[in-house]
Design a protein around this motif. Structure first.
Motif, PDB file in Angstrom:
ATOM      1  N   THR A  27      13.735  -0.719  16.007  1.00  0.00           N
ATOM      2  CA  THR A  27      13.812  -0.485  17.012  1.00  0.00           C
ATOM      3  C   THR A  27      14.497   1.357  17.018  1.00  0.00           C
ATOM      4  O   THR A  27      14.063   2.100  17.765  1.00  0.00           O
ATOM      5  CB  THR A  27      14.602  -0.674  18.234  1.00  0.00           C
ATOM      6  N   ARG A  65      20.952  -6.291   1.341  1.00  0.00           N
ATOM      7  CA  ARG A  65      20.476  -7.281   1.810  1.00  0.00           C
ATOM      8  C   ARG A  65      21.993  -7.699   1.384  1.00  0.00           C
ATOM      9  O   ARG A  65      21.427  -9.081   1.554  1.00  0.00           O
ATOM     10  CB  ARG A  65      19.159  -8.254   1.746  1.00  0.00           C
ATOM     11  N   ARG A 110       8.078 -10.455  19.648  1.00  0.00           N
ATOM     12  CA  ARG A 110       8.627  -8.884  19.010  1.00  0.00           C
ATOM     13  C   ARG A 110       6.670  -8.956  19.196  1.00  0.00           C
ATOM     14  O   ARG A 110       6.316  -9.751  18.239  1.00  0.00           O
ATOM     15  CB  ARG A 110       8.753  -8.889  17.447  1.00  0.00           C
TER      16      ARG A 110
HETATM   17  P1  AP5 Z   1      13.136  -4.902  15.830  1.00  0.00           P
HETATM   18  O1  AP5 Z   1      14.713  -3.294  16.112  1.00  0.00           O
HETATM   19  O2  AP5 Z   1      12.104  -4.911  15.141  1.00  0.00           O
HETATM   20  O3  AP5 Z   1      14.578  -5.280  15.001  1.00  0.00           O
HETATM   21  P2  AP5 Z   1      14.823  -5.252  13.545  1.00  0.00           P
HETATM   22  O4  AP5 Z   1      16.478  -5.797  13.204  1.00  0.00           O
HETATM   23  O5  AP5 Z   1      14.304  -4.626  12.381  1.00  0.00           O
HETATM   24  O6  AP5 Z   1      14.065  -6.391  12.672  1.00  0.00           O
HETATM   25  P3  AP5 Z   1      13.245  -7.485  12.119  1.00  0.00           P
HETATM   26  O7  AP5 Z   1      12.442  -8.387  12.144  1.00  0.00           O
HETATM   27  O8  AP5 Z   1      12.254  -5.916  11.419  1.00  0.00           O
HETATM   28  O9  AP5 Z   1      14.428  -7.700  10.945  1.00  0.00           O
HETATM   29  P4  AP5 Z   1      14.138  -8.627   9.142  1.00  0.00           P
HETATM   30  O10 AP5 Z   1      15.477  -7.862   8.663  1.00  0.00           O
HETATM   31  O11 AP5 Z   1      13.875  -9.690   9.502  1.00  0.00           O
HETATM   32  O12 AP5 Z   1      12.582  -7.940   8.778  1.00  0.00           O
HETATM   33  P5  AP5 Z   1      12.394  -6.764   7.610  1.00  0.00           P
HETATM   34  O13 AP5 Z   1      11.207  -6.204   7.878  1.00  0.00           O
HETATM   35  O14 AP5 Z   1      13.872  -6.142   7.366  1.00  0.00           O
HETATM   36  O15 AP5 Z   1      13.311  -5.870  17.332  1.00  0.00           O
HETATM   37  C1  AP5 Z   1      12.833  -6.734  17.387  1.00  0.00           C
HETATM   38  C2  AP5 Z   1      12.311  -6.673  18.698  1.00  0.00           C
HETATM   39  O16 AP5 Z   1      13.288  -6.319  19.483  1.00  0.00           O
HETATM   40  C3  AP5 Z   1      11.068  -6.021  18.985  1.00  0.00           C
HETATM   41  O17 AP5 Z   1      10.077  -7.230  19.904  1.00  0.00           O
HETATM   42  C4  AP5 Z   1      11.616  -4.947  19.629  1.00  0.00           C
HETATM   43  O18 AP5 Z   1      11.138  -4.661  20.748  1.00  0.00           O
HETATM   44  C5  AP5 Z   1      13.002  -6.245  20.826  1.00  0.00           C
HETATM   45  N1  AP5 Z   1      14.118  -5.364  20.785  1.00  0.00           N
HETATM   46  C6  AP5 Z   1      15.288  -4.673  20.036  1.00  0.00           C
HETATM   47  N2  AP5 Z   1      15.725  -3.675  20.260  1.00  0.00           N
HETATM   48  C7  AP5 Z   1      16.157  -4.466  22.190  1.00  0.00           C
HETATM   49  C8  AP5 Z   1      16.393  -4.454  22.846  1.00  0.00           C
HETATM   50  N3  AP5 Z   1      17.978  -3.677  23.347  1.00  0.00           N
HETATM   51  N4  AP5 Z   1      16.510  -5.341  23.756  1.00  0.00           N
HETATM   52  C9  AP5 Z   1      15.589  -6.529  24.259  1.00  0.00           C
HETATM   53  N5  AP5 Z   1      14.331  -6.070  23.232  1.00  0.00           N
HETATM   54  C10 AP5 Z   1      14.763  -4.610  22.644  1.00  0.00           C
HETATM   55  O19 AP5 Z   1      12.072  -8.076   6.503  1.00  0.00           O
HETATM   56  C11 AP5 Z   1      11.130  -9.126   6.074  1.00  0.00           C
HETATM   57  C12 AP5 Z   1      10.918  -9.056   5.090  1.00  0.00           C
HETATM   58  O20 AP5 Z   1      10.922  -8.305   4.248  1.00  0.00           O
HETATM   59  C13 AP5 Z   1      12.471 -10.724   4.560  1.00  0.00           C
HETATM   60  O21 AP5 Z   1      12.061 -11.326   5.320  1.00  0.00           O
HETATM   61  C14 AP5 Z   1      12.179 -10.734   3.031  1.00  0.00           C
HETATM   62  O22 AP5 Z   1      11.811 -11.350   2.857  1.00  0.00           O
HETATM   63  C15 AP5 Z   1      11.940  -9.009   2.503  1.00  0.00           C
HETATM   64  N6  AP5 Z   1      12.435  -7.588   2.671  1.00  0.00           N
HETATM   65  C16 AP5 Z   1      12.677  -6.374   3.709  1.00  0.00           C
HETATM   66  N7  AP5 Z   1      13.544  -5.893   2.460  1.00  0.00           N
HETATM   67  C17 AP5 Z   1      14.613  -6.618   1.325  1.00  0.00           C
HETATM   68  C18 AP5 Z   1      15.318  -6.661   0.783  1.00  0.00           C
HETATM   69  N8  AP5 Z   1      15.987  -5.260   0.815  1.00  0.00           N
HETATM   70  N9  AP5 Z   1      15.251  -6.921   0.148  1.00  0.00           N
HETATM   71  C19 AP5 Z   1      14.487  -8.583  -0.455  1.00  0.00           C
HETATM   72  N10 AP5 Z   1      13.893  -8.541   1.132  1.00  0.00           N
HETATM   73  C20 AP5 Z   1      13.532  -7.640   1.348  1.00  0.00           C
END
Ligand code: AP5
Ligand code: MG
Length: 215
Positions: free
Chosen positions: A15, A88, A127
């Protein structure tokens, strides 16, 4: 600027990165988004990544680093970038240091978005992503007008495959065990800025740009 966003699943990395990108001509590099694109395209890499993502485990360092290295060689990153979701674990942090050294770049800051667990759960289960614009929305926290704007324009509110309770639990465990040590790692390097990620999105953004010295 060259920034890393640290923070638990749901802490608001995506976000805040979308807004920083729109207002400060920086490119968001989200390894999660790159992996989801590979899964959707059905590529070999996507097939390898999918099982780990569905289980809430980390995809192998080798796969993710390869993707990241390619992405950081595209010319658009010259205006600055936000690494969202990378590194990570400690091994990835060391590997990132090597890639940046090869490219002759240094990080300016590492931002930790700090949010309590009960809020994370609500953010993740609520979300949705607008299929037309890619905007991150939330059925509990977004204004109804923003949710309606997506559906009235013919879009769908898509829920991510890993935003179910079982997978969320594992993602949070993996964060605590493998990613949290990076807080100390970047603290020792003098790069860490902790930002309160609670409260409404505008308030968090205000604290973020202040921490980055962009106001
Ligand atoms: P959002 O902004 O989507 O949160 P986020 O921190 O981006 O959360 P993610 O779930 O995307 O993080 P993640 O680390 O689990 O996933 P990623 O895609 O990196 O906000 C969440 C919600 O809250 C939204 O609905 C938003 O509207 C709301 N919101 C935001 N701010 C708000 C506020 N202030 N007030 C109210 N509501 C609010 O990773 C996914 C998968 O990919 C991992 O599990 C892993 O399998 C793989 N992966 C990714 N990167 C790696 C890596 N480097 N190494 C190995 N595997 C990896
Ligand atoms: Mg995200």
């Amino acid at each position: 600027m060259k920034i890393v966003f640290l923070g638990a699943p749901g802490s608001g990395k995506g976000t805040q990165a979308q807004r920083l990108m729109a207002e400060h001509s920086m490119v968001q590099v989200s390894t999660g988004d790159l992996l989801r694109e590979a899964v959707a395209a059905g590529s070999e890499l996507g097939l390898l990544a999918r099982q780990a993502m569905d289980a809430g485990e980390l995809v192998s360092d080798e796969i993710v680093l390869g993707m990241l290295r390619d992405r950081l060689q595209r010319p658009d990153i010259e205006s600055g970038f936000i690494l969202d979701g990378f590194p990570r674990n400690l091994a990835q942090a060391e590997l990132l240091g090597g890639v940046l050294a090869e490219l002759g770049k240094d990080l300016d800051a590492v931002i930790l978005l700090d949010v309590d667990l009960d809020i994370l759960l609500k953010r993740l289960t609520g979300r949705r992503t607008c299929s037309l614009t890619g905007k991150l929305l939330n059925i509990y926290f977004s204004p109804q007008s923003e949710l309606d704007a997506c559906t009235e324009a013919g879009g769908e509110l898509i829920q991510r495959a890993d935003d179910n309770e079982a997978t969320i639990g594992n993602r949070l465990d993996v964060y605590r065990q493998q990613t949290e040590p990076l807080i100390e790692y970047y603290g020792r390097a003098g790069l860490l800025h902790k930002v309160d990620g609670q409260g409404d999105m505008d308030a968090v953004y205000g604290r973020l740009v202040a921490a980055l010295g962009l106001v």
